[in-house]
Design a protein around this motif. Structure first.
Motif, short mmCIF file in Angstrom:
data_model
loop_
_atom_site.label_atom_id
_atom_site.label_comp_id
_atom_site.label_asym_id
_atom_site.label_seq_id
_atom_site.Cartn_x
_atom_site.Cartn_y
_atom_site.Cartn_z
N VAL A 26 -2.00 -10.27 -7.75
CA VAL A 26 -1.47 -9.47 -6.58
C VAL A 26 -2.33 -8.38 -6.32
O VAL A 26 -3.01 -7.69 -7.16
N ALA A 27 -2.44 -7.94 -4.80
CA ALA A 27 -3.09 -7.02 -4.17
C ALA A 27 -2.00 -5.86 -3.42
O ALA A 27 -1.24 -6.41 -3.19
N VAL A 28 -2.20 -4.62 -3.82
CA VAL A 28 -1.33 -3.78 -3.29
C VAL A 28 -2.08 -3.12 -2.38
O VAL A 28 -3.22 -2.51 -2.46
N LEU A 29 -1.72 -2.90 -0.87
CA LEU A 29 -2.05 -2.12 -0.07
C LEU A 29 -1.26 -0.93 0.20
O LEU A 29 -0.12 -1.14 0.33
N ALA A 30 -2.29 0.18 0.24
CA ALA A 30 -1.28 1.47 0.02
C ALA A 30 -2.15 2.39 0.80
O ALA A 30 -3.49 2.34 0.86
N SER A 31 -1.45 3.69 1.30
CA SER A 31 -2.18 4.52 2.26
C SER A 31 -1.75 5.90 1.57
O SER A 31 -2.21 6.94 2.00
N GLY A 32 -0.82 6.22 0.70
CA GLY A 32 -0.40 7.17 0.41
C GLY A 32 0.08 7.51 -1.24
O GLY A 32 -0.90 7.30 -1.97
N THR A 33 1.08 8.15 -1.34
CA THR A 33 1.30 8.67 -2.90
C THR A 33 0.98 7.70 -3.72
O THR A 33 0.67 7.94 -5.17
N GLN B 33 0.27 -10.16 -11.88
CA GLN B 33 -0.42 -8.89 -12.24
C GLN B 33 -0.95 -8.20 -11.34
O GLN B 33 -1.42 -8.83 -10.18
N ILE B 34 -0.93 -6.92 -11.09
CA ILE B 34 -1.74 -6.12 -10.06
C ILE B 34 -3.15 -5.91 -10.42
O ILE B 34 -3.62 -5.42 -11.24
N VAL B 35 -4.12 -6.70 -9.39
CA VAL B 35 -5.44 -6.83 -10.10
C VAL B 35 -6.42 -6.02 -8.95
O VAL B 35 -7.54 -5.97 -9.00
N LEU B 36 -5.81 -5.44 -8.00
CA LEU B 36 -6.64 -5.02 -6.79
C LEU B 36 -5.61 -4.11 -6.03
O LEU B 36 -4.55 -4.31 -5.74
N VAL B 37 -6.18 -2.79 -5.67
CA VAL B 37 -5.66 -2.05 -4.64
C VAL B 37 -6.17 -1.45 -3.49
O VAL B 37 -7.77 -1.39 -3.73
N VAL B 38 -5.81 -1.69 -2.50
CA VAL B 38 -6.81 -1.60 -1.23
C VAL B 38 -6.01 -0.63 -0.32
O VAL B 38 -4.88 -0.54 -0.09
N SER B 39 -7.13 0.20 0.30
CA SER B 39 -6.56 1.50 0.91
C SER B 39 -7.30 1.66 2.25
O SER B 39 -8.56 1.17 2.09
N ASN B 40 -6.59 2.17 3.32
CA ASN B 40 -7.39 2.37 4.81
C ASN B 40 -7.87 3.70 4.62
O ASN B 40 -8.41 4.11 5.52
N ARG B 41 -7.56 4.46 3.50
CA ARG B 41 -8.09 5.80 3.49
C ARG B 41 -9.04 5.94 2.43
O ARG B 41 -9.25 5.23 1.52
N SER B 42 -9.88 7.00 2.68
CA SER B 42 -11.21 7.26 1.71
C SER B 42 -10.60 7.62 0.47
O SER B 42 -11.13 7.71 -0.56
N GLN B 43 -9.25 8.78 0.70
CA GLN B 43 -8.60 9.22 -0.72
C GLN B 43 -7.38 9.19 -0.42
O GLN B 43 -6.64 9.25 0.56
N CYS B 44 -6.45 8.65 -1.67
CA CYS B 44 -5.20 8.77 -1.48
C CYS B 44 -4.59 8.54 -2.83
O CYS B 44 -5.14 8.32 -3.96
N GLY B 45 -3.27 8.93 -3.11
CA GLY B 45 -2.79 8.94 -4.25
C GLY B 45 -2.87 7.53 -4.99
O GLY B 45 -3.30 7.32 -6.38
N ALA C 58 -4.80 3.72 -9.35
CA ALA C 58 -5.44 2.46 -9.53
C ALA C 58 -6.51 2.55 -10.45
O ALA C 58 -6.76 2.02 -11.46
N ARG C 59 -7.47 3.66 -10.21
CA ARG C 59 -8.67 3.91 -10.90
C ARG C 59 -8.16 4.44 -12.42
O ARG C 59 -8.85 3.95 -13.21
#
Ligand code: GRF
Length: 216
Positions: A7-14, A33-45, A50-51
């Motif tokens: 699973v990849a989670v796409l998120a922009s926020g908290t 399993q959550i193996v990837l998080v992608v954001s359209n933001r340079s930084q976000c919660g 994820a890190r």
């Protein structure tokens, strides 16, 4: 469907829904399993979470693609394919995905929205809209994403949340969030175990898994 759906989670926020998913995914019996998080933001919660939890975190702001959202979404698609993602979960992702991404993942993109759709869709202020409309019950919806529709698509799960007389947007949002943290992992588990059967605009939840095509 594989033994444990990627699973990849796409998120922009908290990223509170991401946290809920990561917590549940630690349960040995959880089928994804959550193996990837992608954001359209340079930084976000969500990227920070994820890190901190050792999940690959990828930031793809549109400004790095000269403002071309289609080009950025092609990069998202490349990232998803490289990570062999089977299911995408939009958890507070504040951009509309391009048709390329939607076409590559038919009936394999879940979105969570903080209202009982079709009420109060199409914006980022569903909680405020519910308060302004004076509804007595609102809630959250997990649905599959389809091309050409925002906050629409076959509904997988919903949870109702009563509106209290003294609610403001913060108190109501907090109680909706609690339900989101429950229904989103549940929807992921249903998808991962092949228990969602999509018939046009409707989703039937099967008692038994059905056969699913192999990993993309
Ligand atoms: C959630 O309320 C979700 O329904 C909406 O965005 C919010 C994301 O919250 N689409 P979080 O970042 O998961 O805390």
């Amino acid at each position: 469907m594989s033994a444990s759906t990627r699973v990849a989670v796409l998120a922009s926020g908290t990223g509170s829904n991401l946290t809920a998913l990561l917590d549940v995914a630690q349960t040995p019996a959880f089928p994804a399993q959550i193996v990837l998080v992608v954001s359209n933001r340079s930084q976000c919660g969500a990227l920070d979470i994820a890190r901190a939890r050792g999940v690959q975190a990828v930031s793809l702001p549109v400004k790095e693609y000269g403002g071309d959202a289609t080009a950025r979404d092609r990069a998202i698609l490349d990232t998803l394919r490289t990570a062999r993602i089977e299911l995408i979960v939009c958890a507070g992702y504040d951009r509309v995905l391009s048709d390329d991404v939607l076409a590559a993942y038919p009936d394999a993109i879940l979105n969570i929205h903080p209202s009982l759709l079709p009420a109060f869709g199409g914006g980022m202020d569903a909680v405020e809209q519910a308060l302004a409309a004076g509804v007595k019950v609102t809630g959250c919806t997990v649905h599959l994403l389809k091309a050409g529709a925002v906050d629409a698509g076959p509904i997988v799960l919903q949870a109702a949340v009563p509106v209290e007389a003294d609610d403001d947007a913060d108190t109501l949002r907090a109680r909706i969030h609690e339900q989101e943290w429950r229904v989103l992992p549940e929807a992921v588990a249903l998808w991962a175990t092949g228990r969602l059967q999509v018939n046009g605009s409707k989703v039937r939840i099967l008692a038994q898994p059905r056969q699913r095509e192999g990993v993309r």
